[in-house]
Design a protein around this motif. Structure first.
Motif, PDB file in Angstrom:
ATOM      1  N   ASP A 153       0.911  -1.284   0.010  1.00 12.69           N
ATOM      2  CA  ASP A 153       0.065  -0.062  -0.092  1.00 12.69           C
ATOM      3  C   ASP A 153       0.836   1.189  -0.055  1.00 12.69           C
ATOM      4  O   ASP A 153       1.837   1.479   1.079  1.00 12.69           O
ATOM      5  CB  ASP A 153      -0.701  -0.051   1.266  1.00 12.69           C
ATOM      6  N   LEU A 154       0.861   2.248  -0.990  1.00  8.64           N
ATOM      7  CA  LEU A 154       2.014   3.162  -1.225  1.00  8.64           C
ATOM      8  C   LEU A 154       1.652   4.087  -0.201  1.00  8.64           C
ATOM      9  O   LEU A 154       2.425   5.073   0.112  1.00  8.64           O
ATOM     10  CB  LEU A 154       1.611   3.924  -2.550  1.00  8.64           C
ATOM     11  N   ASN A 155       0.629   4.114   0.477  1.00 12.64           N
ATOM     12  CA  ASN A 155       0.108   5.084   1.633  1.00 12.64           C
ATOM     13  C   ASN A 155       0.996   4.715   2.728  1.00 12.64           C
ATOM     14  O   ASN A 155       1.309   5.562   3.699  1.00 12.64           O
ATOM     15  CB  ASN A 155      -1.230   4.903   2.215  1.00 12.64           C
ATOM     16  N   LEU A 156       1.571   3.457   2.801  1.00 12.61           N
ATOM     17  CA  LEU A 156       2.407   3.135   3.915  1.00 12.61           C
ATOM     18  C   LEU A 156       3.969   3.933   3.483  1.00 12.61           C
ATOM     19  O   LEU A 156       4.503   4.428   4.754  1.00 12.61           O
ATOM     20  CB  LEU A 156       2.915   1.508   3.920  1.00 12.61           C
ATOM     21  N   LEU A 157       4.144   4.165   2.444  1.00 13.38           N
ATOM     22  CA  LEU A 157       5.586   4.863   2.218  1.00 13.38           C
ATOM     23  C   LEU A 157       5.267   6.380   2.572  1.00 13.38           C
ATOM     24  O   LEU A 157       6.294   6.919   3.151  1.00 13.38           O
ATOM     25  CB  LEU A 157       5.985   4.789   0.710  1.00 13.38           C
ATOM     26  N   ARG A 158       4.150   6.929   2.498  1.00 17.88           N
ATOM     27  CA  ARG A 158       4.000   8.342   2.941  1.00 17.88           C
ATOM     28  C   ARG A 158       4.113   8.264   4.572  1.00 17.88           C
ATOM     29  O   ARG A 158       4.813   9.316   5.037  1.00 17.88           O
ATOM     30  CB  ARG A 158       2.635   8.725   2.566  1.00 17.88           C
ATOM     31  N   THR A 159       3.578   7.357   5.151  1.00 10.23           N
ATOM     32  CA  THR A 159       3.730   7.343   6.551  1.00 10.23           C
ATOM     33  C   THR A 159       5.178   7.060   6.927  1.00 10.23           C
ATOM     34  O   THR A 159       5.896   7.877   7.870  1.00 10.23           O
ATOM     35  CB  THR A 159       2.842   6.218   7.280  1.00 10.23           C
ATOM     36  N   PHE A 160       5.741   6.222   6.287  1.00  6.66           N
ATOM     37  CA  PHE A 160       7.153   5.919   6.509  1.00  6.66           C
ATOM     38  C   PHE A 160       7.847   7.238   6.327  1.00  6.66           C
ATOM     39  O   PHE A 160       8.872   7.617   7.403  1.00  6.66           O
ATOM     40  CB  PHE A 160       7.778   5.043   5.317  1.00  6.66           C
TER      41      PHE A 160
ATOM     42  N   ASP B  14       8.761  12.422  -4.686  1.00  5.22           N
ATOM     43  CA  ASP B  14       8.739  14.038  -4.858  1.00  5.22           C
ATOM     44  C   ASP B  14       8.222  14.222  -6.184  1.00  5.22           C
ATOM     45  O   ASP B  14       7.579  15.157  -6.278  1.00  5.22           O
ATOM     46  CB  ASP B  14      10.135  14.390  -4.271  1.00  5.22           C
ATOM     47  N   GLY B  15       8.664  13.327  -7.221  1.00  5.17           N
ATOM     48  CA  GLY B  15       8.330  14.036  -8.435  1.00  5.17           C
ATOM     49  C   GLY B  15       6.910  13.621  -8.825  1.00  5.17           C
ATOM     50  O   GLY B  15       6.169  14.350  -9.661  1.00  5.17           O
TER      51      GLY B  15
ATOM     52  N   LEU C 117      17.321   4.612   6.296  1.00  6.78           N
ATOM     53  CA  LEU C 117      17.885   5.631   5.429  1.00  6.78           C
ATOM     54  C   LEU C 117      17.984   5.127   4.069  1.00  6.78           C
ATOM     55  O   LEU C 117      17.886   5.951   3.089  1.00  6.78           O
ATOM     56  CB  LEU C 117      19.159   5.919   6.186  1.00  6.78           C
ATOM     57  N   GLN C 118      18.350   3.976   3.648  1.00  5.85           N
ATOM     58  CA  GLN C 118      18.707   3.529   2.407  1.00  5.85           C
ATOM     59  C   GLN C 118      17.487   3.643   1.591  1.00  5.85           C
ATOM     60  O   GLN C 118      17.268   3.773   0.165  1.00  5.85           O
ATOM     61  CB  GLN C 118      19.291   2.040   2.143  1.00  5.85           C
ATOM     62  N   VAL C 119      16.334   2.983   2.262  1.00  8.50           N
ATOM     63  CA  VAL C 119      14.876   3.011   1.497  1.00  8.50           C
ATOM     64  C   VAL C 119      14.475   4.521   1.009  1.00  8.50           C
ATOM     65  O   VAL C 119      14.243   4.706  -0.082  1.00  8.50           O
ATOM     66  CB  VAL C 119      13.967   2.448   2.237  1.00  8.50           C
ATOM     67  N   GLU C 120      14.657   5.468   2.044  1.00 15.61           N
ATOM     68  CA  GLU C 120      14.535   6.874   1.656  1.00 15.61           C
ATOM     69  C   GLU C 120      15.291   7.430   0.566  1.00 15.61           C
ATOM     70  O   GLU C 120      14.652   8.191  -0.298  1.00 15.61           O
ATOM     71  CB  GLU C 120      14.632   7.654   3.128  1.00 15.61           C
ATOM     72  N   GLU C 121      16.607   7.006   0.612  1.00 16.53           N
ATOM     73  CA  GLU C 121      17.285   7.624  -0.573  1.00 16.53           C
ATOM     74  C   GLU C 121      16.830   6.997  -2.052  1.00 16.53           C
ATOM     75  O   GLU C 121      16.921   7.854  -2.859  1.00 16.53           O
ATOM     76  CB  GLU C 121      18.644   7.327  -0.137  1.00 16.53           C
ATOM     77  N   LYS C 122      16.130   5.832  -1.928  1.00 17.17           N
ATOM     78  CA  LYS C 122      15.730   5.098  -3.092  1.00 17.17           C
ATOM     79  C   LYS C 122      14.348   5.588  -3.626  1.00 17.17           C
ATOM     80  O   LYS C 122      14.118   5.980  -4.843  1.00 17.17           O
ATOM     81  CB  LYS C 122      15.725   3.713  -2.936  1.00 17.17           C
ATOM     82  N   ILE C 123      13.651   5.840  -2.635  1.00 12.13           N
ATOM     83  CA  ILE C 123      12.187   6.325  -2.973  1.00 12.13           C
ATOM     84  C   ILE C 123      11.987   7.699  -3.032  1.00 12.13           C
ATOM     85  O   ILE C 123      10.856   8.090  -3.904  1.00 12.13           O
ATOM     86  CB  ILE C 123      11.143   5.652  -2.201  1.00 12.13           C
TER      87      ILE C 123
END
Length: 313
Positions: A12-19, A83-84, A72-78
């Motif tokens: 669920d991509l909403n999970l990435l927003r929470t992350f 943002d785009g 931190l690695q996940v954040e750098e990748k996504i």
């Protein structure tokens, strides 16, 4: 990380927003407040993320949460993709300031806040009547607030050691001025380091930039003169009050409104026979840099700065 071939389809991509908000806030309660959900909902989202990504992601420490190296690695990748996507979605609809709602916070360096706050507020309110505006002074916390989204845009000099997540766009060049009381012994309308070295400096403190030094004093010392800082304050009007009744010098710029300086005289600053200028920059998170809202605000800032400069000339 789990090697399931369909992780993207299952997540669920909403999970990435929470992350990402968790990563910015490092605190479950603050994350819940920003996302308008409950803390148990944040805990549930984190558990799902831990399952999907097969990593703890955050560990409890005193005062909040600490991301794991993998987080931190996940954040750098996504980050570039999310943002785009956000910027692209914003640009799908025609931008109209009159339709903006909610609250926007702008942090200004003290040298600017005392000069532009009124005209900036009036113009933004005129174009976006339903938008609540908070104009605050730039502090040591402002770079982090820009990074986590608490402050939308800031304005200051060309700052060093600021996060790579924060973009800077030049807005204008200010010309340096030194203000003295009307009957000051200096009678010329131009001042040089040689002349300035004979008087004490009343220095404006800009938190997060010159907390522990006077920029004017540094310039004098670079030219071989001993500087004497007699008074420091974050409040421009307090410095004006002191300078109005002493022989101290107030280093400022051609932004200072005449209503604040009517009891003072402005002296142009010359270094090596040239006027001294210093740039003003807008600071904003990379993800918002090209958004219509950011470009709208930066346009108003440029306009108001130029108007103030023209009014002082």
């Amino acid at each position: 990380m789990k090697t399931s071939a369909n992780l993207f389809q299952k997540l669920d991509l909403n999970l990435l927003r929470t992350f990402r908000v968790l990563l910015q806030e490092r605190n479950a309660r603050k994350t819940a407040e920003r996302l308008f959900v409950t803390q148990p909902a944040i805990s549930q989202a984190l558990q799902k993320l831990r399952f999907h990504l097969d990593d703890e992601l955050f560990v409890k420490v005193q005062g909040g949460l600490e991301p794991t190296p993998f987080a931190l690695q996940v954040e750098e990748k996504i980050a570039p993709y999310l943002d785009g996507l956000e910027a692209s979605l914003e640009q799908l609809s025609d931008f109209s300031p009159s339709e903006l709602e909610g609250t926007i916070k702008i942090a200004l360096a003290p040298i600017v806040l005392s000069c532009l706050a009124g005209s900036l507020f009036i113009e933004l309110r005129k174009q976006a009547p339903n938008l609540n505006l908070e104009l605050t002074s730039w502090t040591q916390q402002t770079p982090e607030q820009l990074r986590n989204g608490d402050v939308f845009l800031g304005m200051h000099y060309d700052l060093e050691s600021i996060s790579k997540e924060i973009a800077r766009d030049k807005l204008a060049d200010m010309e340096a001025r030194v203000y003295v009381r009307q009957d000051h012994p200096l009678k010329s309308n131009i001042i040089t380091p040689h002349e300035a070295a004979n008087y004490e400096i009343a220095s404006l403190i800009s938190p997060g930039w010159n907390d522990n030094f006077s920029f004017a004093a540094q310039i004098l010392e670079q030219h071989g003169y001993e500087a004497n800082v007699g008074f420091r304050s974050e409040v421009v009007l307090a410095i004006i009050d002191v300078v109005s009744s002493t022989d101290m010098l107030l280093p400022h710029s051609n932004l200072l409104p005449s209503k604040h300086s009517k009891q003072l005289r402005a002296l142009k600053v010359e270094l090596n026979d040239q006027p001294y200028t210093k740039g003003l920059y807008a600071y904003i998170h990379n993800k918002n840099r090209h958004s219509p809202k950011a470009q709208w605000i930066e346009g108003i800032l440029r306009e108001k700065i130029q108007q103030h400069i023209n009014n002082q000339d």
